[in-house]
Each structure stands twice: as C-alpha cells, then as structure tokens.
Design an enzyme around this catalytic site. Sequence first.
Site, mmCIF file in Angstrom:
data_model
loop_
_atom_site.group_PDB
_atom_site.id
_atom_site.type_symbol
_atom_site.label_atom_id
_atom_site.label_comp_id
_atom_site.label_asym_id
_atom_site.label_seq_id
_atom_site.Cartn_x
_atom_site.Cartn_y
_atom_site.Cartn_z
ATOM 1 N N GLY A 326 -13.300 40.631 -9.498
ATOM 2 C CA GLY A 326 -11.863 40.380 -9.448
ATOM 3 C C GLY A 326 -11.544 39.240 -8.490
ATOM 4 O O GLY A 326 -12.331 38.304 -8.300
ATOM 5 N N SER A 327 -10.411 39.345 -7.838
ATOM 6 C CA SER A 327 -9.923 38.245 -6.992
ATOM 7 C C SER A 327 -10.659 38.114 -5.672
ATOM 8 O O SER A 327 -10.362 37.191 -4.903
ATOM 9 C CB SER A 327 -8.426 38.443 -6.724
ATOM 10 O OG SER A 327 -7.692 38.398 -7.935
ATOM 11 N N THR A 328 -11.620 39.005 -5.380
ATOM 12 C CA THR A 328 -12.332 38.897 -4.105
ATOM 13 C C THR A 328 -13.135 37.604 -3.997
ATOM 14 O O THR A 328 -13.453 37.173 -2.882
ATOM 15 C CB THR A 328 -13.284 40.094 -3.902
ATOM 16 O OG1 THR A 328 -14.204 40.154 -5.000
ATOM 17 C CG2 THR A 328 -12.501 41.398 -3.815
#
Length: 641
Positions: A326-328
């Site tokens: 994801g956005s990590t």
Amino acid sequence: MSAFDSLKDHTKEGRVFLSRALIAFVVVLLLMGVLIGRLYYLQVIQHDNLAALSDDNRVQLKPVAPTRGLIYDRNGTLLAENRPSYSVTLLKEKVGDVEATLAELQKLIPITDRELKSFRKRLKQRRRPYETVPLRFRLNDDEIARIAVNYQRLPGVQVEADLIRYYPFGAGLVHALGYVGRINEKELKRVDSTDYSATHYIGKLGIEKFYEPLLHGDVGYHKVETNARGRVMRVLERADPVPGKDIVLHLDIRLQQAAEKLVEGRRAAIVAIDPKTGGILAMVSNPGYDPNLFVTGISTKAYKALRESPDLPLFNRALRGQYPPGSTIKPMVAMSVIDSGIVSPSHTIHDPGFFTLTNGGRHYRDWKRGGHGKVGLEMAIYQSCDVWFYDVSNRAGVDVISNYLGKFGLGQVTSLDLPEALPGILPSKAWKKKTGRGSWYSGDTLNLSIGQGWMLTTPLQLATASAVMANRGVWKQPRMLKGVMQHSQSDGNTIVDGTIIDISGLEGTSAVLPNVKLKNDKYWQKIIDAMIAVVHGPRGTARKVGKGIDFQIAGKTGTAQVVGIKQDAVYDAESLAERHRDHALFIAFAPADKPEIAVSVIVENGGGGSSTAAPIAREVIDAFMTLKQQDADVKELERVL
C-alpha cells in the site's frame, strides 16, 4: 588243538597291529604338530594383530551427547532452556516378549497408538548393543512411581532422565525462535553422523535451526569395556562433551510481550529493528502456537487442529506473510523520482480525485473522492495523495521506481539469520515477462507507485526499509544474534559481539546491500520531514497518534486492498466479509532526529492504516522508550549505590 587254532597266525596279527599303531601314532603326532604350529602362529606371529582385534571387541567408544546451548534476550532473560524430562525406554536385549511387555505397560500408563507406532519404527532402526529405545516421553511423578514398583515384572523396562528443550514464553516467541524436535533419518544424512551419534534433538525452525552448529556443541566419548554380548562392564576413560554455546539475541522480551498484547485476538505482525545495529528488537506474528508441543512430538489431533485453523497459527506472518505494501512505500517512490531527476522536489499537480492516462480513459482513483486540489511532494506523502504518485510514476516508468525500491531491500531477502524469510515480489518489466504475465503496461506502473498490483512485501522488509530511511541510506543488516555468551568465574558472563563471529558458512546467510547513495543528500531530510508531517502535521493521515509525546515520529500509513471493487463503486467495509476487508499497515521510526527504533505493523483485514496500524506502532514505540528510561534509571541507581 582245534582246527581253528591251527589256522590262526599270531605273529602276523602282531605285525599288523604294530603297523597300525605306528600309523595312528604318526597321525596323532602330525595333528599335534599342526595344532602346535597353529598355536604358535596365533600366539606369536599374529599376537599384535589379534590383541588389537580383541581390544576392539572388548573396548568400545560410547558417544555422550553435549548439552544444548541456551538462548537469552538482550537483557539476560532466558528464552530457551533445557529441562530434565523422564521417559520410559525398553532394552531389547533384556526384554523377552516385546509385545507382551508393551501390553503390560499400557495397563500402567497411557500409551497412544501414535507412540506405539513411533516406538516400533525406532526399534527397527540400527542401534548399538544394549542401547535403549524410548517409548513415551514426559512422564509425570505418578507414572514414574507406577513403573518403578513393577520393575520386577518388567525386565528391560527403564525410566531414564534426559534434558529436553523448554520454551518458557511459549507461543509468544515461536515465530522468532523456532523450535527443536526429534532428529529424523533425513536430517541425520544431512549432518555429520558422528557429531550427532548420541543426540536425539535438532533445530527444526528459526534461530534454533540457523544456529544449530553453535547451539549443538561437540559430542563426548566414554571408553567402555564390554562383554561378548556388548553389555557395558566398566568405564575405562572418558572425554567429556563440550556444551553448545549460549547465544544472546537483540530481542527484548519485555518489548516482545508488550507488542504481542497489542495484537491479541488479531491476525497481525509487528517487527521492530534497532537502526544503529540492525538488531531485531521484537518480532511478533499472531496467532502463534506452543513450540513445546513439537519438542518430543506433537499428537496427530493437536497438529491437525493447528493445521486446519483458519487463522493459520503455523504461518509466520512476520517473515513469510507477503502483502501489498500500500502507501507505505510512497516515501521510497518519491525519493526515486526526485533523486533520478524525473521531477523536482517542488513538482506539483492538480488532483481532481482521479488520474487518466488518456483523455476519457480509465479513471485511476485517489482515495479521497473529491481530490486534494494542488498537491506537492510533502503533501503527497503526509496526505497520501495517490494522484501525485500516479503522475510522477507515469513520467518515470517502472524501471526507475523498481530500481530504487530494491535499494531499500524490497523484493529480496536481506536478513542475516532468518532463513525462512521470503523475498516478496518487486515487479519490473523483466519480472513480468519472465513469469509469463505478458508485457508491462503503464497501468501496472501506476499500481506499483501506490503499493498495489503485483507488488508484495513482508513485515520484515517494511521494517528494514524504514530502518534504511532512518539511517539516511546506511545499511545495517537485520539480524537476531547480538552475541555469544562467554562464561568466566573471574569476570562473570560477558558477551562476544555477534558481528565478529564467522557465520558465513551457515546455511541461509545473505549478503548486506550497499548503502543508498543519493545525488543530493538533502533529499533524505525532505522525505523524512514529510514522514514527520504524517504523524505530527495538522493534516497528516496519522496525526491522532502524534499527540502527547515529547519527541517526533516519522511514519507512513498504508491500506492495502484485499479484493477489487468496481471503478465507480465506493468501498464499504461493513458490506464485506471480515476476511475481505483491507489490510492496515504502518511504518515508522523514532525519534525522527536520532532514530533508535524502526517499526512495521500489519493487521490483516484491519481496515485503515491510520485508524488501526498506526496506534499499535505508537504504543510499541512508547513501550520501547519507557523501557529505555527504566533501564537508564536502574543503571543510575546501581551507580549511586
């Protein structure tokens, strides 16, 4: 005189008798000569050789198993020890009827069909004369007493004491330590059979398996005198075994237990790393299982329950759980496009809530339906604006992004002593072609830029990437081993630094990656400032967890889709089955200016990273800081006293 007497010739008969007697005497002399010659040959000529053979039959070397090394945490708390355990064994040479003896034993103590099957299998294996064969392990006091009072009726049955592995923290550390189990024939072929000639147990998973050469020790020997049947009569000489080395891990059991409690009842993983050393401070995979069940052999029923559990307690999520990040990964993606010169750090876009590759084409949506308006690099990170990353990744192409992500350890195994770790998937044009998935498309690049699509990472990899970011590109290889305990009567116990121990020959080691070099070192601080704004900025996605602390946390939230939804549909968690909801992720390091801990958290089907994973990471960091202060206070008190 009769007619018969007149026919008898006594002289002739005398000569015949004499000749026969002489022949018999000569034969006897020859036979005696052969016997004397043979005796001379054996006693004189072959004396040295036969004496050696006699000693070989009479004197034997009996192997003595070494004591397995202990495992401690960084503060000296025992994580894996050896405890005495009593087992009932049979000596085949003294048991008249094995089946009858087994039947008698079943009347005294409970023995399962599985234990009987394993016993019969061990009984058929090659063994030394007068070597006992174990039937059942972990006898309690009552069972020992019942067998002892019936010894006279059970010749060949013995109760023997043995040291077996015990894990005092049970399920909480199984995915970090692994466990030992009874050695099997396949493993005996893999190791030096001489070193394991008296050993019943071997490391099966994790640290126990990786550091088996250190923990096992060196076998000892007793030179014993035996009779013709192989029974030991007396011990002539002895060479004591060398115990295995006691090892110390970077793990802090207090932090481990605090982290474990935070995800109790969830399917989740937490990894905490010391950026300065690469030492793994905590590694939680929940749910777990009791490793003590596996040491002497788990029952079929218990193993089936673990294997068929929908929560997969046998699965090590921290090392083998491969999830969309994801956005990590957005801080690393942003670093790739500004350092490669694709866009400048001041690059801005207008976010209407979607991005299209062509006019009227497919809408690649932002998580915020109405969009973020004008967005620059810092806002793209602290507000996790998907459209900004769609735009810059489309300009850069997949090769630039994939190359930079690889520098942070994604898509490969970089840990030193965790051989079960998986590499995840770092997509590229070459990877997609090699795996038969066809050509690479621009839409694939857009998905990669927000940590979706083909990309998969493990919690360990995300914690490692966070540590590299915290170190401004300096690589410290993730490791469990802190050092080897050295015992001394004069100086007490000291720890030999694990970094100077040669473990290059151990199976599963991996090389450390080179440091990440940027064209402009100022970019490190620019990205880290944006990650600080995620937690402490007024509009940061994790701003709720940044309150009430006197230091700064740099972090990044992430939410990974488990199932796809239609282009114009709205994600509704309540309408989905629990196991179809989004995964919640968060990476962080703190304090942001002088990092001491880097953390990754994933909660399967936990929803949003900001609402679920970020608060857990904050509490892990708080626990670390509290423990650090407590340790400092204790040292100060000891200094004063």
